[in-house]
Design a protein around this motif. Structure first.
Motif, PDB file in Angstrom:
ATOM      1  N   SER A 192      47.491  41.617   8.111  1.00 47.02           N
ATOM      2  CA  SER A 192      46.464  41.004   7.284  1.00 47.02           C
ATOM      3  C   SER A 192      46.303  41.873   6.041  1.00 47.02           C
ATOM      4  CB  SER A 192      45.136  40.933   8.042  1.00 47.02           C
ATOM      5  OG  SER A 192      45.275  40.199   9.227  1.00 47.02           O
ATOM      6  N   HIS A 247      37.522  39.149   8.519  1.00 46.94           N
ATOM      7  CA  HIS A 247      38.125  37.864   8.173  1.00 46.94           C
ATOM      8  C   HIS A 247      37.482  36.745   8.991  1.00 46.94           C
ATOM      9  CE1 HIS A 247      40.843  40.455   6.147  1.00 46.94           C
ATOM     10  NE2 HIS A 247      41.829  39.597   6.031  1.00 46.94           N
ATOM     11  N   MET A 261      41.455  33.897   9.000  1.00 53.87           N
ATOM     12  CA  MET A 261      42.018  34.631  10.127  1.00 53.87           C
ATOM     13  C   MET A 261      43.487  34.295  10.366  1.00 53.87           C
ATOM     14  SD  MET A 261      39.067  34.939  13.082  1.00 53.87           S
ATOM     15  CE  MET A 261      40.245  35.833  14.097  1.00 53.87           C
ATOM     16  N   LEU A 267      48.451  35.814   7.137  1.00 50.73           N
ATOM     17  CA  LEU A 267      49.155  37.071   7.324  1.00 50.73           C
ATOM     18  C   LEU A 267      50.188  37.270   6.228  1.00 50.73           C
ATOM     19  CD1 LEU A 267      49.929  37.043  11.170  1.00 50.73           C
ATOM     20  CD2 LEU A 267      48.076  38.253  10.013  1.00 50.73           C
ATOM     21  N   GLU A 298      45.864  34.328  14.246  1.00 55.74           N
ATOM     22  CA  GLU A 298      44.446  34.671  14.458  1.00 55.74           C
ATOM     23  C   GLU A 298      44.291  35.830  15.425  1.00 55.74           C
ATOM     24  OE1 GLU A 298      42.698  30.127  13.766  1.00 55.74           O
ATOM     25  OE2 GLU A 298      43.235  30.825  15.775  1.00 55.74           O
ATOM     26  N   THR A 341      45.065  39.113  13.621  1.00 54.09           N
ATOM     27  CA  THR A 341      43.925  39.471  12.776  1.00 54.09           C
ATOM     28  C   THR A 341      42.781  40.014  13.621  1.00 54.09           C
ATOM     29  OG1 THR A 341      44.504  37.815  11.118  1.00 54.09           O
ATOM     30  CG2 THR A 341      42.217  38.542  11.155  1.00 54.09           C
ATOM     31  N   ASN A 393      40.036  42.775  12.030  1.00 53.14           N
ATOM     32  CA  ASN A 393      38.700  42.418  12.512  1.00 53.14           C
ATOM     33  C   ASN A 393      38.182  43.417  13.540  1.00 53.14           C
ATOM     34  OD1 ASN A 393      38.593  40.291  10.774  1.00 53.14           O
ATOM     35  ND2 ASN A 393      38.272  38.720  12.330  1.00 53.14           N
ATOM     36  N   THR A 405      44.997  47.397   8.574  1.00 54.96           N
ATOM     37  CA  THR A 405      46.072  46.706   7.859  1.00 54.96           C
ATOM     38  C   THR A 405      47.101  47.741   7.415  1.00 54.96           C
ATOM     39  OG1 THR A 405      45.098  46.881   5.627  1.00 54.96           O
ATOM     40  CG2 THR A 405      44.443  44.975   6.971  1.00 54.96           C
TER      41      THR A 405
END
Length: 418
Positions: free
Chosen positions: A15, A21, A26, A29, A353, A356, A361, A374
């Motif tokens: 991400s 996010h 989400m 990428l 998702e 993420t 997250n 990230t």
């Protein structure tokens, strides 16, 4: 000098950004084929294709050839209780025989059982146990882990648990540990029927020591039927905020209509965790107040409960994080691969998702998104490498650990033997 190069990766997947996010974001990428990464002094300098290595003297770096492999940010496990004494394997069998989580608590099991064992465990024993558990987190690609107290329910043991996290965090071969004070995890025997007085004890006696000795980043509470109600939780959370701590909540795990998520939104918690019974109003409260919905599918699997409504939370524009809830009772597992499988199959999350949720997250749910979560220049070189040709294999080859290397702040702390 933690200088390294990762090159020839089948994919580098990440991400982007420092923020939590939400919703459709989400699923976004960045995917770099034939990817390369340069890290210097433990932080990422560049990420891109082979061209970023032009003019680089590779002899000055530790070089990792990731041909045929997929490279991700190190996972951020944003909810665990990994320092504790004793085990509760008998309770697992009781649950299989039909006993509910609450009935086990009522017969002297549950958190109170672990409290007795934890109070009898020394700091040195905590640290030895912690070292072993950190090695297991590393084998699963985890580079940041939250650790809660809450199994002492008194001053001495709570402080001892938090000191163990602090000492473990200072070891040269440790991952990034984010400690949380969770005094109101249960009501100790000596305070039965006096919940408000126990909240006062946590705020007036324990929290000042936690703050003075810089032992925790967050405060947390178990808001649930039979534990702490909404008003008791509000009192505690307000006291923690006044003391300067960001706050978290265990919310809406067991009882329907309890209103934990609504309180988390009202109090602007950093995260609300579990959420198996969250209402639509609760989802909106989290979404509108920037609260991470930290979901713990291993726990739902272990206690044979329904899963949190991840699909609905995301579709309503909320932010989902995923974590293990590693603990001795309701979830004695640190299996990231099983989290991925359950999230995809039973919580209807996409592979994008899920990544993420357990990277940026998870980092954001620990207020670590500025430096971790990230693969971008300036952030710590927290990296997990998987023996798969692309990231979709993490859901396709379900519940199998494909992590072959984990790098924390540019240091290779785990490498699978051939």
């Amino acid at each position: 000098m933690n200088n390294l190069i990762v090159k020839n990766a089948s994919q580098i997947v990440t991400s982007k950004g420092n923020h939590l996010h939400k919703g459709k974001e989400m699923a976004e990428l960045s995917i770099i084929e034939n990817g390369c990464l340069i890290a210097e002094d433990g932080k990422i300098k560049a990420v891109g294709g082979p061209e970023i290595l032009d003019g680089i003297d590779e002899s000055k770096y530790e070089v990792i050839d990731a041909e045929g492999k997929t490279v991700l940010p190190g996972f951020c496990d944003s909810h665990t209780h990994f320092i504790f004494g004793g085990y509760r394997e008998d309770e697992f069998t009781w649950r299989l025989n039909g006993d509910s989580y609450m009935s086990i608590m009522e017969r002297g099991g549950g958190i109170s059982s672990t409290t007795k064992a934890t109070r009898a465990t020394s700091l040195e024993e905590f640290i030895d146990l912690g070292k072993k558990r950190i090695k297991s987190f590393l084998r699963h690609g985890v580079t940041t882990v939250e650790g809660k107290s809450g199994y002492g329910l008194d001053l001495d043991t709570e402080i001892r648990q938090l000191k163990a996290y602090k000492e473990l965090n200072e070891l040269p071969d440790s991952i990034n540990i984010v400690p949380t004070y969770m005094g109101p995890h249960d009501i100790p025997e000596e305070y039965k029927g006096r919940n408000s007085e126990f909240i006062d004890f946590c705020l007036d006696e324990v929290l000042p020591v936690v703050k003075k000795e810089n032992l925790a980043k967050f405060c947390d509470i178990f808001t649930e039927k039979g534990v702490f109600n909404i008003e008791e939780s509000r009192k505690y959370l307000e006291g923690c905020k006044k003391t300067g701590f960001p706050i978290k909540m265990h919310a809406d795990e067991i009882a329907e209509g309890f209103g934990g998520a609504e309180l988390a939104g009202e109090m602007k918690c950093v995260s609300a965790d579990h959420l198996l019974q969250i209402s639509d109003e609760g989802i909106k409260a989290l979404r509108d107040n920037g609260v991470s919905a930290t979901l713990l599918p291993l726990t739902a699997f272990s206690i044979k409960s329904r899963y949190a409504p991840a699909r609905k939370i995301i579709d309503m524009g909320g932010a989902v994080s995923l974590a293990t809830d590693f603990n001795p009772g309701s979830c004695y597992s640190e299996s990231i691969p099983l989290i991925i499988a359950l999230s995809a199959i039973y919580m209807e999350m996409s592979p994008e998702e899920i990544i993420t949720a357990i990277t940026i997250n998870g980092a954001s749910a620990l207020l670590e998104g500025d430096t971790r979560g990230t693969l971008e220049p300036g952030k710590y070189a927290d990296i997990a490498i998987f023996d798969v040709p692309n990231y979709r294999f993490l859901t396709y080859h379900f519940a199998v650990n494909e992590c072959i290397m984990t790098i924390s702040e540019g240091r290779v702390l785990y490498k699978r033997e051939k």
